[in-house]
Design a protein around this motif. Structure first.
Motif, PDB file in Angstrom:
ATOM      1  N   VAL A  18     -22.282  45.964  13.338  1.00 34.88           N
ATOM      2  CA  VAL A  18     -23.175  44.813  13.431  1.00 34.88           C
ATOM      3  C   VAL A  18     -23.208  44.062  12.101  1.00 34.88           C
ATOM      4  O   VAL A  18     -23.296  44.678  11.049  1.00 34.88           O
ATOM      5  CB  VAL A  18     -24.611  45.280  13.770  1.00 34.88           C
ATOM      6  CG1 VAL A  18     -25.590  44.136  13.723  1.00 34.88           C
ATOM      7  CG2 VAL A  18     -24.645  45.968  15.125  1.00 34.88           C
ATOM      8  N   ASN A  73     -27.705  48.771  17.948  1.00 27.85           N
ATOM      9  CA  ASN A  73     -26.514  48.087  17.458  1.00 27.85           C
ATOM     10  C   ASN A  73     -25.941  47.164  18.531  1.00 27.85           C
ATOM     11  O   ASN A  73     -25.772  45.965  18.311  1.00 27.85           O
ATOM     12  CB  ASN A  73     -25.426  49.087  17.040  1.00 27.85           C
ATOM     13  CG  ASN A  73     -25.907  50.219  16.191  1.00 27.85           C
ATOM     14  OD1 ASN A  73     -26.925  50.839  16.467  1.00 27.85           O
ATOM     15  ND2 ASN A  73     -25.159  50.543  15.155  1.00 27.85           N
ATOM     16  N   LEU A  74     -25.614  47.739  19.678  1.00 22.86           N
ATOM     17  CA  LEU A  74     -25.003  46.967  20.761  1.00 22.86           C
ATOM     18  C   LEU A  74     -25.987  45.960  21.347  1.00 22.86           C
ATOM     19  O   LEU A  74     -25.599  44.839  21.688  1.00 22.86           O
ATOM     20  CB  LEU A  74     -24.469  47.905  21.844  1.00 22.86           C
ATOM     21  CG  LEU A  74     -23.670  47.244  22.967  1.00 22.86           C
ATOM     22  CD1 LEU A  74     -22.486  46.460  22.424  1.00 22.86           C
ATOM     23  CD2 LEU A  74     -23.196  48.305  23.956  1.00 22.86           C
ATOM     24  N   VAL A  77     -26.009  42.695  19.384  1.00 26.07           N
ATOM     25  CA  VAL A  77     -24.827  41.871  19.650  1.00 26.07           C
ATOM     26  C   VAL A  77     -24.901  41.293  21.067  1.00 26.07           C
ATOM     27  O   VAL A  77     -24.713  40.091  21.271  1.00 26.07           O
ATOM     28  CB  VAL A  77     -23.534  42.690  19.444  1.00 26.07           C
ATOM     29  CG1 VAL A  77     -22.307  41.895  19.862  1.00 26.07           C
ATOM     30  CG2 VAL A  77     -23.419  43.135  17.989  1.00 26.07           C
ATOM     31  N   ALA A  84     -20.653  40.814  16.159  1.00 21.33           N
ATOM     32  CA  ALA A  84     -19.874  42.052  16.181  1.00 21.33           C
ATOM     33  C   ALA A  84     -19.039  42.044  14.904  1.00 21.33           C
ATOM     34  O   ALA A  84     -18.236  41.143  14.693  1.00 21.33           O
ATOM     35  CB  ALA A  84     -18.973  42.095  17.414  1.00 21.33           C
ATOM     36  N   PHE A  96     -18.480  46.218  21.495  1.00 21.81           N
ATOM     37  CA  PHE A  96     -19.190  45.224  20.692  1.00 21.81           C
ATOM     38  C   PHE A  96     -18.523  43.856  20.820  1.00 21.81           C
ATOM     39  O   PHE A  96     -19.190  42.837  20.967  1.00 21.81           O
ATOM     40  CB  PHE A  96     -19.239  45.646  19.218  1.00 21.81           C
ATOM     41  CG  PHE A  96     -20.270  46.696  18.922  1.00 21.81           C
ATOM     42  CD1 PHE A  96     -20.291  47.902  19.585  1.00 21.81           C
ATOM     43  CD2 PHE A  96     -21.228  46.474  17.961  1.00 21.81           C
ATOM     44  CE1 PHE A  96     -21.241  48.861  19.301  1.00 21.81           C
ATOM     45  CE2 PHE A  96     -22.183  47.427  17.665  1.00 21.81           C
ATOM     46  CZ  PHE A  96     -22.186  48.629  18.348  1.00 21.81           C
ATOM     47  N   GLU A 100     -20.234  40.523  22.384  1.00 20.64           N
ATOM     48  CA  GLU A 100     -20.337  39.272  21.634  1.00 20.64           C
ATOM     49  C   GLU A 100     -19.701  38.127  22.412  1.00 20.64           C
ATOM     50  O   GLU A 100     -20.273  37.031  22.489  1.00 20.64           O
ATOM     51  CB  GLU A 100     -19.662  39.395  20.266  1.00 20.64           C
ATOM     52  CG  GLU A 100     -19.772  38.113  19.463  1.00 20.64           C
ATOM     53  CD  GLU A 100     -18.998  38.161  18.170  1.00 20.64           C
ATOM     54  OE1 GLU A 100     -19.599  38.538  17.160  1.00 20.64           O
ATOM     55  OE2 GLU A 100     -17.793  37.830  18.188  1.00 20.64           O
TER      56      GLU A 100
END
Length: 137
Positions: A18, A73-74, A77, A84, A96, A100
């Protein structure tokens, strides 16, 4: 920062995969509000990559799990709150990038009206390199 469930020393964490806006950059306030609402003062699970656990600043490189299946994290995005980060390879890299791409196509979050010059320098270079590679085919 994270703090162990039983207490103890707080640890600075860098979210793997990220690149979120820095202070005073485009989309910083919105991304910070989003991350805070999802994870602040909530129990999370930290998972590490097997190959590299710290960055050059000593921060723990981690996936922050909000539940058994969802990582912060994911989610950042996917929901257009961060880029990403393609500079470093990691286990979930393709997920990722797909997240994105989907957020960008939908125009959600930062993708609604971000301009190239508002993007991080590494991403601006990546876009130029990618365009050059596509033109040479």
């Amino acid at each position: 920062d994270i703090e162990p469930a039983g207490g103890g020393q707080r640890t600075k964490v860098r979210l793997i995969g990220v690149d979120a806006a820095e202070v005073d950059a485009y989309w910083f306030d919105a991304a910070k509000r989003y991350a805070t609402s999802r994870a602040d003062e909530k129990p999370v699970t930290i998972r590490l990559e097997p190959t590299r656990t710290r960055d050059k600043y000593g921060r723990l490189l981690a996936y922050v799990y909000l539940s058994d299946k969802e990582t912060l994290n994911l989610a950042l995005v996917r929901d257009g709150q961060a880029y990403a980060d393609r500079r470093f390879k990691h286990t979930m890299g393709s997920q990722f990038e797909q997240a994105e791409n989907a957020a960008r196509k939908k125009g959600i979050g930062l993708w609604k009206d971000v301009r190239d010059e508002q993007m991080p320098a590494w991403r601006q270079r990546w876009l130029v390199e990618r365009a050059g590679a596509a033109g040479s085919r």
